[in-house]
Design a protein around this motif. Structure first.
Motif, mmCIF file in Angstrom:
data_model
loop_
_atom_site.group_PDB
_atom_site.id
_atom_site.type_symbol
_atom_site.label_atom_id
_atom_site.label_comp_id
_atom_site.label_asym_id
_atom_site.label_seq_id
_atom_site.Cartn_x
_atom_site.Cartn_y
_atom_site.Cartn_z
ATOM 1 N N ASP A 221 -21.082 23.277 -42.964
ATOM 2 C CA ASP A 221 -22.071 23.059 -43.202
ATOM 3 C C ASP A 221 -22.972 22.884 -42.087
ATOM 4 O OD1 ASP A 221 -21.385 23.090 -46.003
ATOM 5 O OD2 ASP A 221 -21.053 20.818 -46.087
ATOM 6 N N LEU A 222 -24.127 23.754 -41.830
ATOM 7 C CA LEU A 222 -24.821 23.819 -40.959
ATOM 8 C C LEU A 222 -26.264 23.025 -41.059
ATOM 9 C CD1 LEU A 222 -24.887 24.766 -37.735
ATOM 10 C CD2 LEU A 222 -26.436 26.624 -38.650
ATOM 11 N N ARG A 223 -26.609 22.317 -40.180
ATOM 12 C CA ARG A 223 -27.889 21.478 -40.403
ATOM 13 C C ARG A 223 -28.697 21.342 -39.451
ATOM 14 N NH1 ARG A 223 -25.944 16.748 -39.248
ATOM 15 N NH2 ARG A 223 -27.371 16.370 -37.239
ATOM 16 N N ASP A 224 -30.004 21.742 -39.778
ATOM 17 C CA ASP A 224 -31.102 21.505 -38.657
ATOM 18 C C ASP A 224 -32.342 20.807 -39.554
ATOM 19 O OD1 ASP A 224 -32.515 23.211 -40.538
ATOM 20 O OD2 ASP A 224 -32.266 24.765 -39.028
ATOM 21 N N ARG B 105 -30.008 34.567 -37.384
ATOM 22 C CA ARG B 105 -29.833 33.779 -36.200
ATOM 23 C C ARG B 105 -29.920 32.128 -36.734
ATOM 24 N NH1 ARG B 105 -26.438 34.043 -32.013
ATOM 25 N NH2 ARG B 105 -27.742 35.976 -31.195
ATOM 26 N N LEU B 106 -28.800 31.360 -36.624
ATOM 27 C CA LEU B 106 -29.148 30.097 -36.990
ATOM 28 C C LEU B 106 -28.693 29.109 -35.965
ATOM 29 C CD1 LEU B 106 -27.042 29.962 -40.504
ATOM 30 C CD2 LEU B 106 -29.487 30.231 -39.941
ATOM 31 N N LEU B 107 -29.565 27.967 -35.565
ATOM 32 C CA LEU B 107 -29.228 26.956 -34.523
ATOM 33 C C LEU B 107 -29.292 25.824 -35.038
ATOM 34 C CD1 LEU B 107 -31.926 28.794 -32.062
ATOM 35 C CD2 LEU B 107 -29.208 28.880 -31.903
ATOM 36 N N GLY B 108 -28.485 24.982 -34.841
ATOM 37 C CA GLY B 108 -28.454 23.620 -35.434
ATOM 38 C C GLY B 108 -27.000 22.817 -35.165
ATOM 39 N N TRP B 109 -26.786 21.973 -36.074
ATOM 40 C CA TRP B 109 -25.666 20.989 -35.732
ATOM 41 C C TRP B 109 -24.688 21.077 -36.936
ATOM 42 C CZ3 TRP B 109 -30.829 19.900 -34.723
ATOM 43 C CH2 TRP B 109 -30.948 19.292 -33.488
ATOM 44 N N VAL B 110 -23.403 21.085 -36.767
ATOM 45 C CA VAL B 110 -22.473 20.867 -37.393
ATOM 46 C C VAL B 110 -22.247 19.481 -38.438
ATOM 47 C CG1 VAL B 110 -19.878 21.050 -37.862
ATOM 48 C CG2 VAL B 110 -20.902 22.663 -36.042
ATOM 49 N N GLN B 111 -22.653 19.925 -39.393
ATOM 50 C CA GLN B 111 -22.817 18.521 -40.330
ATOM 51 C C GLN B 111 -21.174 18.218 -40.994
ATOM 52 O OE1 GLN B 111 -25.117 16.614 -41.476
ATOM 53 N NE2 GLN B 111 -24.327 15.397 -42.962
ATOM 54 N N ARG B 112 -20.403 19.466 -41.315
ATOM 55 C CA ARG B 112 -19.082 19.084 -41.754
ATOM 56 C C ARG B 112 -18.444 20.471 -41.484
ATOM 57 N NH1 ARG B 112 -17.358 17.516 -47.757
ATOM 58 N NH2 ARG B 112 -18.661 19.309 -48.034
ATOM 59 N N ARG B 113 -16.860 20.441 -41.150
ATOM 60 C CA ARG B 113 -16.036 21.530 -41.093
ATOM 61 C C ARG B 113 -14.841 21.180 -42.160
ATOM 62 N NH1 ARG B 113 -11.467 21.937 -38.692
ATOM 63 N NH2 ARG B 113 -10.600 23.867 -37.756
ATOM 64 N N ARG B 114 -14.702 22.256 -42.836
ATOM 65 C CA ARG B 114 -13.639 22.246 -43.701
ATOM 66 C C ARG B 114 -12.592 23.668 -43.592
ATOM 67 N NH1 ARG B 114 -18.182 22.067 -46.060
ATOM 68 N NH2 ARG B 114 -17.774 24.083 -47.422
ATOM 69 N N ASP B 115 -11.413 23.246 -43.304
ATOM 70 C CA ASP B 115 -10.430 24.423 -43.078
ATOM 71 C C ASP B 115 -9.649 24.704 -44.539
ATOM 72 O OD1 ASP B 115 -8.608 26.261 -42.363
ATOM 73 O OD2 ASP B 115 -8.282 25.184 -40.323
ATOM 74 N N HIS B 116 -9.906 25.984 -44.981
ATOM 75 C CA HIS B 116 -9.301 26.456 -46.220
ATOM 76 C C HIS B 116 -8.377 27.447 -46.023
ATOM 77 C CE1 HIS B 116 -12.546 24.220 -49.385
ATOM 78 N NE2 HIS B 116 -12.007 23.609 -48.185
#
Length: 592
Positions: free
Chosen positions: A41-44, A23-34
């Protein structure tokens, strides 16, 4: 499906978690659609990890809505990244998390700047959005360090039998020193508390109380002009002990300071620290907080130049002034334009000029050489240890100007010539400060440190006859030319304290009104005592390599003492002023 735990910190994931559900909780650093697959990239506060969203997961459309700084909860399985897709620059770069569940806990507006290190944005914007600035990894690291340093300090003193004791935040105004922040009393109309500039008097009273060993990590307040290393509110480590002398305090503090810097830098800090008396520091470096990471020390040339024909030097000496110089190694090729710029540089510190002698391959070159005999020139070069390729620089003026101007000039040359070793840590003590100095504007003596500092034992008689020559049992600890803190052995006898107040121009009535409770306490068996205070903000600034203490204080003020985020200070309602029996009288600036 078995979940490993309620939550795993993103930055802690490694290859050994392969196959585990987290389980991860945090902020979205960056989103990339491929091409239908979304990478986030999830950041805490622990770091970053890459999360993969495949179109097959039930709430893939939710993943498509993700943007920078959205707060999310993710359940996913850790897997090793495919060969060639690892990221060696990321601690979690060997793995990624394949999302199985996603919940958006909160959306976010586009931030005022990127949440990343080395962000190129004006400091005023960073301070306005400080809560965003503090999300950046380098800021998170600073405050992790600050927290750990505070814990190290507490453990250090607890293991040595110290009590951590809180002293009052609302106290009595004592105008001697910096300006107080005043707090009006509603229940005592027309009367004011002051926020403490330091816990000085109360920690001395704790020694009277028999506590013997006290420390506190304490907030202090001073209403003064600000600089890079000053704030209206700041934090210091405050220490006081009974039955001690200087030699009990300095080694203990060296152990603490060296231990902290070794812990965070991995460097062995030599002990004992170098010690210089105030007189020696001023003679050699023109500063009571000298930067000794490089040499270029002052040389007093009065004995050589006194018999020269250069009137600037001889007249200065005749008036009781000083003539000192420094030898700048390998600078003989310095262009005339730069030399002229250095002459202008010293003007800002009160120096009337800067004389120099260039020791070039073709011989001596200098506008002042003609005023010296060949023998005098050679004696001057020898005294300053000059060699071919060097420049000898001189300033002649009253002692204070020579110290100020030549001291800054030395530091400026040290930077220009790249003489300061990168990463060097140079700790030292400056001791035996003057107890008092004469304030020409007020026409009275003022205390160099504070009015409670004890004179050197051998200077007690000097204090009665020539107060300006008395030395104090005071000491400052310096790192790389920056004062980390200072302290002293305190006066613990009423008669000596009364003598000090008299020298500072206090009438008995004034002394009684401001400090009567302290002097009364001295009559009930006060032990000899002393202590020190270290600026925690400055210490963390130096430890983390920051240029200003604003970067190590969670919510700092600007240089105009304003909080750009909360808009403090600010006007208050008339009702509040009325309750406090206060009226404001603000000049109409528009009419001026």
């Amino acid at each position: 499906m078995t979940v490993l735990s309620e939550r795993i910190e993103a930055g802690s994931l490694r290859a050994n978690y392969d196959g585990q559900v987290v389980r991860l909780l945090g902020w979205v650093q960056r989103r990339r659609d491929h091409g239908g697959v979304i990478f986030v990239d999830l950041r805490d506060r622990s770091g970053l990890v890459q999360v993969v969203f495949n179109p097959e997961i039930p709430n893939f459309t939710t993943a498509e809505r993700l943007r920078s700084e959205f707060v999310v909860s993710i359940l996913g399985r850790v897997r090793l990244r495919p060969e060639g897709a690892t990221n060696p620059n990321l601690p979690t770069g060997e793995i990624e998390v394949v999302a199985e569940e996603l919940e958006i806990l909160n959306a976010a507006k586009t931030p005022a700047f990127y949440i990343q290190d080395d962000v190129d944005v004006d400091e005023t914007v960073r301070l306005k959005y400080r809560y965003l600035d503090l999300r950046r990894p380098e800021m998170q690291k600073v405050f992790k360090t600050r927290s750990k340093v505070s814990q190290i300090m507490r453990n250090f003193f607890d293991s040595r039998g110290f009590y951590e004791i809180e002293t009052p935040m609302l106290t009595k105004s004592t105008p001697e020193g910096a300006r107080d922040y005043l707090v009006p009393s509603r229940v005592h109309p027309g009367e004011f508390y002051a926020l403490p500039q330091s816990p000085q008097i109360f920690k001395q009273l704790l020694m009277v109380s028999g506590m013997e060993k006290y420390f506190q990590i304490v907030r202090c307040f001073r209403d003064e002009d600000l600089r890079a290393d000053r704030q209206p509110e700041f934090t210091q480590l405050d220490v006081e002990m009974s039955f001690v002398e200087v030699e009990d305090i300095l080694p203990m503090m060296e152990e603490l300071i060296a231990g902290i810097f070794t812990e965070f830098t991995g460097k062995d800090i030599p002990r004992p620290f170098v010690r210089l008396t105030y007189k020696e520091a001023m003679e050699r470096f023109g500063s009571d907080k000298p930067d000794m990471r490089f040499g270029m020390e002052f040389v007093d040339v009065a004995e050589v130049v006194a018999n020269s024909n250069f009137k600037v030097f001889t007249d200065t000496l005749a008036k009781g002034g000083r003539v000192k110089g420094i030898c700048a190694k390998g600078c003989a090729g310095m262009p005339r334009r730069e030399l002229d710029g250095l002459v202008e540089y010293v003007h800002q510190f009160g120096a009337k000029g800067l004389a120099y002698i260039v020791l070039g391959e073709e011989g001596v070159k200098s506008p002042i050489a003609k005023f010296f005999t060949e023998e005098q020139l050679q004696e001057l070069i020898s005294l300053m240890r000059g060699e071919t390729g060097d420049i000898l620089f001189f300033i002649a003026d009253k002692e204070s100007v020579v110290a100020e101007a030549l001291g800054h000039f030395r530091l400026e040359l040290g930077k220009r010539l790249d003489l300061i070793p990168e990463g060097a840590l140079n700790f030292l003590w400056v001791t035996e400060f003057p107890l008092l100095e004469w304030d020409e504007e007020q026409k009275r003596f003022v205390a160099i440190h504070h009015p409670f500092t004890a004179p050197m034992d051998e200077d007690l008689d000097v204090l009665k006859t020539e107060p300006g020559k008395a030395r104090a049992k005071a000491y400052d600890v310096v790192l790389n030319g920056i004062e980390l803190g200072g302290g002293s052995i305190r006066i613990h006898k009423r008669d000596v304290q009364e003598q000090m107040f008299e020298l500072l121009g206090f009438t008995p009535e004034n002394a009684r009104a401001q400090f009567g409770f302290l002097m009364d306490a001295f009559e009930y068996g006060t032990p000899p005592h002393g202590g020190i205070a270290l600026g925690l903000d400055r210490l963390i600034m130096l430890l983390t390599g920051k240029d200003t203490i604003r970067d190590v204080i969670a919510f700092p003020k600007t240089q105009s003492a304003a909080d750009l985020m909360s808009h403090a200070p600010s006007p208050v309602a008339d009702k509040q002023l009325k309750e406090l029996h206060i009226k404001t009288n603000i000049p109409d600036l528009k009419t001026k």
